[in-house]
Scaffold this active site. Structure first.
Site, PDB file in Angstrom:
ATOM      1  N   LEU A  14       0.864  -1.185   0.000  1.00 57.10           N
ATOM      2  CA  LEU A  14       0.000   0.000   0.000  1.00 57.10           C
ATOM      3  C   LEU A  14       0.896   1.229   0.000  1.00 57.10           C
ATOM      4  CD1 LEU A  14      -2.801  -0.811   2.622  1.00 57.10           C
ATOM      5  CD2 LEU A  14      -3.104  -0.529   0.159  1.00 57.10           C
ATOM      6  N   ASP A  15       0.642   2.176  -0.913  1.00 62.43           N
ATOM      7  CA  ASP A  15       1.396   3.420  -0.947  1.00 62.43           C
ATOM      8  C   ASP A  15       1.170   4.199   0.342  1.00 62.43           C
ATOM      9  OD1 ASP A  15       2.332   2.876  -3.506  1.00 62.43           O
ATOM     10  OD2 ASP A  15       0.645   3.896  -4.473  1.00 62.43           O
ATOM     11  N   PRO A  16       2.084   5.122   0.684  1.00 61.30           N
ATOM     12  CA  PRO A  16       1.893   5.927   1.910  1.00 61.30           C
ATOM     13  C   PRO A  16       0.542   6.625   1.972  1.00 61.30           C
ATOM     14  CG  PRO A  16       4.117   6.205   1.089  1.00 61.30           C
ATOM     15  CD  PRO A  16       3.399   5.381   0.058  1.00 61.30           C
TER      16      PRO A  16
END
EC number: 5.4.99.25
Length: 301
Positions: free
Chosen positions: A37-39
């Site tokens: 998951l991206d930030p």
């Protein structure tokens, strides 16, 4: 310690940050995650602990559900709101009906070009590392599968989609392509992963609550990572043989499997513990053989 943990990742930290937090609590056990998951993104992050790290690939193959929010008329180098954004004042104003009309084009098997800012490798380097250095990144389109695409909110220029998809889908690129079909641009402004397979937000612990005690309390058995695999129940003698790495005759199975191909199955014991991931091969005489592929410890889950 061996098992599967579901964490609700908050916005800001990377997936690796979550892994590191868990790692500090369970040393010396290995820790890994399934599906980055991206930030910017929040939601379900499935963590493998100990032998669970060897099952991450099976979690990654599970279908995923996302709630994504997008803003029309803007483009970004990262395809989300965190990048270098450009407002396109000349873009047409899109209506709810316009958006609903193009969504069916993106259902089923479609071709998607991954974003330049992604973890995919180009000649051994991560694409996002090349992009950050200002190098041109050209990634080949890939086939993805979208099962559901539901417009749940529209307030121009913002809209929200619920997305059921298979592994390999980039939601921000989906927003990009939907906007392109409307002759405009879009960036993703928010993303929540609500589930991976049966691993849902309702079963997740928060990142702030991670401790050895909460991990132990919420740790799921190894078998949870193999919910998509057919199961084969073993006798005690067969369990011992597989634990020693031996091939064994498979018990009778009625799994509607393709008898012309080797398939992977989850071999379990009478206590519903995962003994091994096995390759099941059918022989000409109608019998079948189990070959252990990944043998699991039986004492820790």
């Amino acid at each position: 310690m061996d098992g599967i943990l579901i964490v609700n990742k908050p916005a800001g930290p990377t997936s690796r940050d979550v892994v590191n937090r868990v790692q500090r609590c369970v040393k010396p056990a290995k820790v890994g995650h399934a599906g980055t998951l991206d930030p910017l993104a929040t939601g379900v992050l499935v963590i493998g602990i100990g032998a669970g790290t060897r099952l991450v690939e099976y979690v990654q193959q599970m279908p995923k559900t996302y709630v994504g929010q997008f803003r029309l008329g803007i483009s970004s180098d990262t395809e989300d709101i965190t990048g270098c954004c450009i407002t396109h004042d000349e873009s047409p104003v899109v209506s709810r009906d316009d958006l609903r009309r193009v969504l069916p084009r993106f259902l089923g098997k479609i071709s998607q070009k991954p974003p330049a800012y992604s973890a995919l490798k180009v000649e051994g380097e991560r694409a996002y590392d090349l992009a950050r250095r200002g190098e041109t990144v050209e990634l080949a389109p890939r086939e993805i599968v979208i099962r559901r695409l539901e417009l749940t909110r529209f307030d121009y220029p913002d809209f929200e989609l619920v997305i059921d998809c298979e592994s390999g889908t980039y939601v921000r690129s989906l927003g990009r392509d939907i906007a392109s079909a409307l002759e405009t641009h879009a960036v993703m402004t928010d993303l929540i992963r609500t589930s991976i397979g049966s691993f849902s937000l309702e079963r997740a612990i928060t990142m702030d609550s991670i401790s050895r005690e909460t991990i132990t309390e919420h740790l799921l058995p190894l078998l949870a990572a193999t919910e998509q695999l057919p199961q084969v129940l073993l006798t005690e003698e067969s369990v011992r043989s597989l634990q020693q790495g031996k091939r064994i005759a498979a018990p009778p199975v009625d799994l509607c499997l393709d008898t012309t191909q080797t398939v992977e199955v989850a071999a379990i014991d009478s206590r519903d513990r995962l003994v091994a991931i096995c390759e099941l091969t059918h022989r000409d005489d109608g019998s079948a053989l189990l070959k252990p592929h990944k043998v699991m410890p039986l004492g820790g889950d």
